[in-house]
Enzyme design. Structure first.
Site, mmCIF file in Angstrom:
data_model
loop_
_atom_site.group_PDB
_atom_site.id
_atom_site.type_symbol
_atom_site.label_atom_id
_atom_site.label_comp_id
_atom_site.label_asym_id
_atom_site.label_seq_id
_atom_site.Cartn_x
_atom_site.Cartn_y
_atom_site.Cartn_z
ATOM 1 N N ASN A 30 0.874 -1.181 0.000
ATOM 2 C CA ASN A 30 0.000 0.000 0.000
ATOM 3 C C ASN A 30 0.905 1.223 0.000
ATOM 4 O OD1 ASN A 30 -1.754 2.089 0.513
ATOM 5 N ND2 ASN A 30 -2.237 1.460 2.620
ATOM 6 N N LYS B 1 0.172 4.276 -0.233
ATOM 7 C CA LYS B 1 -0.440 5.504 0.314
ATOM 8 C C LYS B 1 -0.140 6.669 -0.647
ATOM 9 C CE LYS B 1 -0.103 3.409 4.792
ATOM 10 N NZ LYS B 1 -0.157 3.568 6.236
ATOM 11 N N HIS C 28 -9.652 1.344 4.654
ATOM 12 C CA HIS C 28 -8.372 1.512 5.358
ATOM 13 C C HIS C 28 -8.586 2.463 6.535
ATOM 14 C CE1 HIS C 28 -4.306 2.778 6.290
ATOM 15 N NE2 HIS C 28 -3.903 1.656 5.724
ATOM 16 N N GLU D 207 -6.997 4.866 7.659
ATOM 17 C CA GLU D 207 -6.812 6.299 7.366
ATOM 18 C C GLU D 207 -8.038 6.872 6.665
ATOM 19 O OE1 GLU D 207 -2.995 5.851 5.405
ATOM 20 O OE2 GLU D 207 -2.183 5.166 7.317
ATOM 21 N N GLU E 34 -5.661 -4.739 10.473
ATOM 22 C CA GLU E 34 -4.628 -3.734 10.714
ATOM 23 C C GLU E 34 -4.958 -2.965 11.989
ATOM 24 O OE1 GLU E 34 -2.491 -2.488 6.849
ATOM 25 O OE2 GLU E 34 -4.337 -1.352 6.948
ATOM 26 N N GLY F 93 2.145 2.381 10.721
ATOM 27 C CA GLY F 93 3.100 3.468 10.561
ATOM 28 C C GLY F 93 3.774 3.895 11.848
ATOM 29 N N SER G 183 3.140 -1.992 10.416
ATOM 30 C CA SER G 183 4.591 -2.032 10.684
ATOM 31 C C SER G 183 5.225 -3.387 10.391
ATOM 32 C CB SER G 183 4.882 -1.572 12.118
ATOM 33 O OG SER G 183 4.463 -0.232 12.304
HETATM 34 P P1 PGA Z 1 2.655 0.345 7.652
HETATM 35 O O1 PGA Z 1 1.241 0.597 6.940
HETATM 36 O O2 PGA Z 1 3.192 -0.957 7.110
HETATM 37 O O3 PGA Z 1 3.489 1.524 7.249
HETATM 38 O O4 PGA Z 1 2.403 0.286 9.117
HETATM 39 C C1 PGA Z 1 0.334 -0.468 6.734
HETATM 40 C C2 PGA Z 1 -0.951 0.053 6.122
HETATM 41 O O5 PGA Z 1 -1.395 1.141 6.493
HETATM 42 O O6 PGA Z 1 -1.555 -0.594 5.255
#
Ligand code: PGA
Length: 249
Positions: A9, A11, A94, A96, A166, A172, A211
């Protein structure tokens, strides 16, 4: 046995030059790995991604979509548009999108439906916040997020979908759920779905995200109900992403 799947992903990252370097390096190093691999890129780069990946083992997709088929929805992108660019996957819900853009469970379920109607595989993202985990509400929250789709479309809709667990506190942040913490939630999601349809539950790929990196991927992917990963930060560096894919293979 469910085949492992790793989805990057990106982003809101990348540019034409970086994307070309990243995708070329992934293609060079991924060959022959027994794992499904895909990247979800920003809308403007779908054509570039399609050009670079078509005919390869790496699939591609988008990070969100509109629940509407077409119309006066300025700035939105429909499922059929994503199909025009060869997308296989699209992320829905997601964290976010839920937190920053106000996507409700109902809106996420409608997006899921729109994706499937147009032949895309929705990747339904679920997960609890730290406050919800601390309050002992993790399983209640993820079950409700899954139920929004089941209630709208029936459990059979999950037969051609992917779920990504997640935990919001792990995205993140550099803090990963331990394999035991993740496995517990994955098993609970699968059990919950099995209550409605055992075959659908057994076949459903449930990815872990939050992460994931080369150093922790193998232990997570070794868990019985963890079928691969949804990778953010580590998907932006070819050798890191390929290392995560190797851990799944
Ligand atoms: P990350 O993001 O691996 O940077 O924690 C995962 C995601 O948001 O899909």
């Amino acid at each position: 046995m469910r085949k492992k799947l790793v989805i990057g992903n990106w982003k809101m990252h990348g540019n034409l030059q970086q994307n070309e370097a990243l995708l070329s390096a992934i293609l060079r190093d991924i060959d022959g790995l027994a794992v499904g691999v895909a990247v979800c890129v920003p809308f403007p780069y779908l054509q570039q991604t399609a050009n670079l990946l078509s005919g390869s083992v790496v699939a591609w997709g988008a990070q969100t979509l509109s629940e509407h088929p077409s119309g006066a929805y300025t700035g939105e992108v429909s499922a059929s548009m994503l199909r025009d660019f060869g997308c296989r996957y699209v992320l829905v819900g997601h964290s976010e999108r839920r937190a920053l853009f106000g996507e409700t469970d109902a809106a996420v379920a409608a997006k899921f439906r729109s994706a499937q109607v147009n032949g895309l595989v929705p990747v339904l993202c679920v997960g609890e916040t730290l406050a919800e985990r601390d309050a002992g509400r993790t399983l209640e929250v993820v079950r409700a997020q899954v139920n929004a789709v089941i209630n709208l479309l029936g459990v059979e809709a999950l037969a051609s979908a992917v779920v990504a667990y997640e935990p919001v506190w792990a995205i993140g942040t550099g803090v990963t759920a331990s394999p035991a913490q993740a496995q517990e939630v994955h098993a609970a999601i699968r059990d919950h779905i099995a209550g409605a349809n055992c075959n659908v539950a057994q076949a459903l790929p449930i990815l872990y995200g939050g992460s994931v990196k080369a150093q922790n991927a193998a232990a997570l992917f070794a868990c019985k109900d963890i079928d691969g990963g949804l990778i953010g930060g580590a998907a932006l560096v070819a050798e890191d992403f390929v290392a995560v894919c190797r851990a799944a293979a």
